[in-house]
Scaffold this motif. Structure first.
Motif, PDB file in Angstrom:
ATOM      1  N   LEU A  18       0.866  -1.181   0.000  1.00  0.00           N
ATOM      2  CA  LEU A  18       0.000   0.000   0.000  1.00  0.00           C
ATOM      3  C   LEU A  18       0.899   1.227   0.000  1.00  0.00           C
ATOM      4  O   LEU A  18       1.770   1.366   0.854  1.00  0.00           O
ATOM      5  N   LEU A  50      -4.386   6.628  -2.599  1.00  0.00           N
ATOM      6  CA  LEU A  50      -3.896   5.302  -2.201  1.00  0.00           C
ATOM      7  C   LEU A  50      -3.739   4.432  -3.438  1.00  0.00           C
ATOM      8  O   LEU A  50      -4.572   4.499  -4.351  1.00  0.00           O
ATOM      9  N   TRP A  52      -2.524   0.197  -4.376  1.00  0.00           N
ATOM     10  CA  TRP A  52      -2.164  -1.092  -3.783  1.00  0.00           C
ATOM     11  C   TRP A  52      -1.857  -2.114  -4.866  1.00  0.00           C
ATOM     12  O   TRP A  52      -2.352  -2.043  -5.977  1.00  0.00           O
ATOM     13  N   SER A  91      -6.443   1.696  -7.080  1.00  0.00           N
ATOM     14  CA  SER A  91      -6.046   2.989  -6.528  1.00  0.00           C
ATOM     15  C   SER A  91      -7.267   3.884  -6.372  1.00  0.00           C
ATOM     16  O   SER A  91      -8.284   3.703  -7.047  1.00  0.00           O
ATOM     17  N   VAL A 132      -6.248  -1.309   3.655  1.00  0.00           N
ATOM     18  CA  VAL A 132      -6.938  -1.859   2.496  1.00  0.00           C
ATOM     19  C   VAL A 132      -6.978  -3.364   2.714  1.00  0.00           C
ATOM     20  O   VAL A 132      -5.938  -4.007   2.882  1.00  0.00           O
TER      21      VAL A 132
END
Length: 172
Positions: A18, A50, A52, A91, A132
């Motif tokens: 992340l 964010l 990931w 994202s 997440v």
């Protein structure tokens, strides 16, 4: 503050990556991600960017949560909970609308969506767990007005892996 680890009583699951262009693990939260609504000068209540990767192949959806275990309550403070993010989404942009199908659950102010960091002045630094979770189901089946704790309880039964960033914030 390590004694107040929100994952200490949950089963261990694999991790994945992340990252964020807005917040950094272990570093103070920038002003846009703090809460003007709750009185932080310069706060904008803008959700952080964010991204990931590296989650399990069987992932069917994601949940994003932001939680402050250091809040002066017996249950911490939930700042953000978004469920049913499609597995094809990896994202979220800063303050951007949610992807189609995603559900913004209410935070602890009672409103859906993101509310920024806002610890009481003089209370010391707080940790903001941005999490997440990769899930084995496309939808949690949780009503949009469900509490963040109920969403978390439901996530527990479906979590495959989890990614975590923990920025901090303090109002002096």
């Amino acid at each position: 503050m390590a004694q107040n680890d929100p994952f200490s009583r949950l089963p261990q699951v694999p991790g994945f990556e992340l990252t964020s262009t807005d917040v950094t693990d272990g570093q103070p939260m920038p002003a846009p991600q703090t809460s003007g609504m709750l009185g932080v000068p310069g706060g904008e209540d803008r959700s952080p960017q964010l991204s990931w990767s590296g989650f399990p192949a069987g992932t069917r959806s994601f949940v994003v949560q932001m939680y402050d275990p250091d809040a002066p309550t017996m249950s911490g403070f939930w700042h953000w909970t978004v469920a049913d993010i499609p597995a094809s989404v990896t994202s979220l942009e800063t303050g951007a609308p949610l992807p189609e199908g995603a559900v913004a659950h209410r935070n602890d102010t009672g409103q859906p969506g993101y509310v920024g960091a806002a610890p009481p002045a003089g209370h010391g630094p707080h940790r903001y767990f941005l999490v997440v979770s990769a899930l084995d189901t496309e939808t949690l089946g949780v009503p949009a007005d469900a509490s963040p704790a109920y969403v978390g309880f439901t996530v527990h039964a479906h979590v495959l892996a989890r990614a975590v960033l923990v920025p901090t914030f303090e109002v002096r």
